[in-house]
Scaffold this active site. Structure first.
Site, PDB file in Angstrom:
ATOM      1  N   GLU A  44       7.826   0.315  -5.574  1.00 52.76           N
ATOM      2  CA  GLU A  44       8.537  -0.226  -4.596  1.00 52.76           C
ATOM      3  C   GLU A  44       9.765  -0.074  -4.453  1.00 52.76           C
ATOM      4  O   GLU A  44      10.631  -0.213  -3.578  1.00 52.76           O
ATOM      5  CB  GLU A  44       8.149  -1.663  -4.398  1.00 52.76           C
ATOM      6  CG  GLU A  44       6.705  -2.050  -3.971  1.00 52.76           C
ATOM      7  CD  GLU A  44       6.590  -2.987  -2.704  1.00 52.76           C
ATOM      8  OE1 GLU A  44       7.609  -3.214  -2.182  1.00 52.76           O
ATOM      9  OE2 GLU A  44       5.449  -2.994  -2.076  1.00 52.76           O
ATOM     10  N   ARG A  93       4.155   7.408  -0.189  1.00 52.34           N
ATOM     11  CA  ARG A  93       4.610   7.037  -1.669  1.00 52.34           C
ATOM     12  C   ARG A  93       4.164   8.092  -2.380  1.00 52.34           C
ATOM     13  O   ARG A  93       2.804   7.839  -3.003  1.00 52.34           O
ATOM     14  CB  ARG A  93       4.278   5.784  -1.980  1.00 52.34           C
ATOM     15  CG  ARG A  93       5.073   4.948  -2.737  1.00 52.34           C
ATOM     16  CD  ARG A  93       5.426   3.363  -2.417  1.00 52.34           C
ATOM     17  NE  ARG A  93       4.195   2.828  -2.888  1.00 52.34           N
ATOM     18  CZ  ARG A  93       4.276   1.381  -2.612  1.00 52.34           C
ATOM     19  NH1 ARG A  93       5.580   0.802  -2.103  1.00 52.34           N
ATOM     20  NH2 ARG A  93       3.233   0.713  -2.760  1.00 52.34           N
TER      21      ARG A  93
HETATM   22  C1  UGA Z   1       2.248  -2.801  -3.433  1.00 51.06           C
HETATM   23  C2  UGA Z   1       3.033  -4.105  -3.929  1.00 51.06           C
HETATM   24  O1  UGA Z   1       3.983  -4.331  -3.748  1.00 51.06           O
HETATM   25  C3  UGA Z   1       2.763  -4.141  -5.647  1.00 51.06           C
HETATM   26  O2  UGA Z   1       1.408  -4.528  -5.812  1.00 51.06           O
HETATM   27  C4  UGA Z   1       3.087  -2.846  -6.304  1.00 51.06           C
HETATM   28  O3  UGA Z   1       4.468  -3.178  -7.036  1.00 51.06           O
HETATM   29  C5  UGA Z   1       3.144  -1.603  -5.374  1.00 51.06           C
HETATM   30  O4  UGA Z   1       3.200  -1.567  -4.002  1.00 51.06           O
HETATM   31  C6  UGA Z   1       2.214  -0.542  -6.245  1.00 51.06           C
HETATM   32  O5  UGA Z   1       1.160  -0.903  -6.253  1.00 51.06           O
HETATM   33  O6  UGA Z   1       2.677   0.503  -6.014  1.00 51.06           O
HETATM   34  P1  UGA Z   1       1.804  -1.815  -1.108  1.00 51.06           P
HETATM   35  O7  UGA Z   1       1.533  -0.473  -1.527  1.00 51.06           O
HETATM   36  O8  UGA Z   1       2.249  -2.118   0.213  1.00 51.06           O
HETATM   37  O9  UGA Z   1       2.593  -2.692  -1.986  1.00 51.06           O
HETATM   38  O10 UGA Z   1       0.655  -2.737  -1.216  1.00 51.06           O
HETATM   39  P2  UGA Z   1      -0.720  -3.196  -0.306  1.00 51.06           P
HETATM   40  O11 UGA Z   1      -0.686  -4.821   0.009  1.00 51.06           O
HETATM   41  O12 UGA Z   1      -1.729  -2.903  -1.137  1.00 51.06           O
HETATM   42  O13 UGA Z   1      -0.723  -2.590   0.967  1.00 51.06           O
HETATM   43  C7  UGA Z   1      -0.743  -1.068   1.116  1.00 51.06           C
HETATM   44  C8  UGA Z   1      -0.541  -0.667   2.622  1.00 51.06           C
HETATM   45  O14 UGA Z   1      -1.780  -1.140   3.194  1.00 51.06           O
HETATM   46  C9  UGA Z   1       0.552  -1.240   3.476  1.00 51.06           C
HETATM   47  O15 UGA Z   1       0.728  -0.162   4.197  1.00 51.06           O
HETATM   48  C10 UGA Z   1      -0.056  -2.506   4.026  1.00 51.06           C
HETATM   49  O16 UGA Z   1       0.553  -2.479   5.355  1.00 51.06           O
HETATM   50  C11 UGA Z   1      -1.361  -1.746   4.441  1.00 51.06           C
HETATM   51  N1  UGA Z   1      -2.496  -3.013   4.551  1.00 51.06           N
HETATM   52  C12 UGA Z   1      -2.615  -3.979   3.826  1.00 51.06           C
HETATM   53  C13 UGA Z   1      -3.440  -2.649   5.846  1.00 51.06           C
HETATM   54  O17 UGA Z   1      -3.540  -1.732   6.409  1.00 51.06           O
HETATM   55  N2  UGA Z   1      -4.491  -3.807   5.957  1.00 51.06           N
HETATM   56  C14 UGA Z   1      -4.433  -4.975   5.129  1.00 51.06           C
HETATM   57  O18 UGA Z   1      -5.433  -5.735   5.332  1.00 51.06           O
HETATM   58  C15 UGA Z   1      -3.845  -5.086   3.806  1.00 51.06           C
END
Ligand code: UGA
Length: 345
Positions: free
Chosen positions: A122, A305
């Site tokens: 992040e 990413r």
């Molecule tokens: C994560 C978290 O901030 C941390 O666990 C970590 O430091 C970092 O990034 C990482 O693991 O590399 P993010 O990748 O956004 O952030 O985490 P998620 O909550 O798994 O979301 C991933 C993507 O899925 C996002 O675009 C989010 O909007 C999407 N999402 C999430 C959905 O489309 N539906 C959902 O029900 C949940």
């Protein structure tokens, strides 16, 4: 054989901690001192003479001082890493992830202990680079009203603090996880919507609920299975010839770069192979929802990413090997085993 190290892991009962403890005890002769608020996921090690568990909050100064003093290497994994919490409880994220961990980092500097600091993918934020490089990529965050960035901002500042202490002699390595996934990442039964995306999807399938794609699910992540990740962490802790000292490593799998929509489709398709999931999966649909509705207005997301890992692979003689399908299979298998256990009572 190399001298046995004593590795202190804060947050050892969490996702990374539980897998790391297991692997260290299995593959190395090192001693593990574990700390967390509970030890549910570590219970199987209770009788291992190389393992000790100390229950307690990382804000208990007396406790952390005692534990750091007894160790050679410190891995401070206690923290909050769920985007919904960054928005709903930003001060808690700051207090735990930054303030409480700063005390640990300072203790390591003072007592001359090696620290393996967990940064995050992040920190690169909305960088427009196609591949995120630890030494050349700019770290791009949104405005203050987008509270999502409090986590990344805190981690970035700590990366800078650790590096500055390094100039004064602190032995450190910073690692940046890129969407590590696997069994035990979040609570499958949690219905609050706080879990990270894969656990959220598997939990929804288990409950027969639709999978929600935030803003259509076109954003991409490089999903990396925890078994690949702990392999890299072991090499960092091992630190042969001091190779990892003073370095920043991305730990991720650029070949597993997929959109969230692809993840949802793959997870749902595979669900048909597993008991507990297969029946409910039939009525689950993949639907789109706006980020404002799903997370609130303080949310902001990164489109893509992808980690640069050439330096990680070369220094650590490591390579991520687990593709998304295999990662999903291992994760399902872990949860099926858990559900079996819960059923037996
Ligand atoms: C994560 C978290 O901030 C941390 O666990 C970590 O430091 C970092 O990034 C990482 O693991 O590399 P993010 O990748 O956004 O952030 O985490 P998620 O909550 O798994 O979301 C991933 C993507 O899925 C996002 O675009 C989010 O909007 C999407 N999402 C999430 C959905 O489309 N539906 C959902 O029900 C949940």
């Amino acid at each position: 054989m190399a001298k046995a190290k004593t590795v202190l892991i804060f947050g050892a009962n969490g996702f990374i901690g539980q897998h790391l403890v297991e692997r260290i005890l299995k593959e190395k002769n090192w001693r593990v001192i574990a700390n967390d608020l509970g030890d549910r996921m570590l219970a199987k090690h209770r009788k291992n003479p190389r393992f000790e568990f100390h229950k307690g909050d990382i804000r208990n100064l007396k406790l952390i001082k005692k534990l750091v003093a007894k160790s050679d290497v410190v891995v401070p994994l206690a923290g909050i890493a769920t985007p919904r919490t960054y928005i709903e409880n930003p001060l808690r994220v700051f207090e735990i992830d930054f303030e409480a961990n700063l005390v640990i980092v300072r203790l390591c500097a003072k007592l001359k202990k090696r620290v393996i600091w967990p940064s995050t993918s992040e920190v690169y934020g909305m960088s427009t680079d196609t591949v995120f490089h630890p030494e050349t990529s700019n770290l791009v965050m949104g405005p203050i009203n987008k509270m999502r960035w409090i986590y990344a901002a805190g981690k970035q500042l700590m990366d800078r603090v650790v590096t500055a202490y390094g100039r004064d002699g602190l032995d450190y390595t910073i690692f940046r996880p890129f969407n590590w996934i696997g069994y035990g990442q979040d609570n499958l039964h949690d219905t609050s919507g706080t879990a990270r995306v894969l656990t959220q999807f598997l939990g929804n399938i288990l409950r027969g609920k639709n999978l929600e794609l935030v803003d259509g699910g076109s954003n991409r992540r490089s999903f990396t299975h925890i078994d690949d990740c702990t392999g890299a962490l072991i090499k960092i802790i091992e630190n042969k010839g001091g190779i990892a000292s003073g370095k920043i490593y991305n730990i991720g799998n650029p070949r597993n770069n997929h959109s969230i929509k692809e993840l949802a489709t793959a997870a749902l398709k595979l669900a048909t192979s597993y008991p507990y999931f297969r029946d409910r999966a039939k009525k689950v649909k993949v639907v789109s929802v706006s980020s404002g509705k799903h997370y609130g207005e303080a949310y902001q997301d990164m489109i893509n990413r992808t980690p640069y890992i050439t330096n990680t692979m070369k220094d650590l003689k490591w390579k991520p090997k687990i593709n998304l399908r295999e990662a999903l299979k291992r994760t399902y298998a872990g949860y099926v085993a858990q559900l079996e256990k819960e059923k037996r009572g």
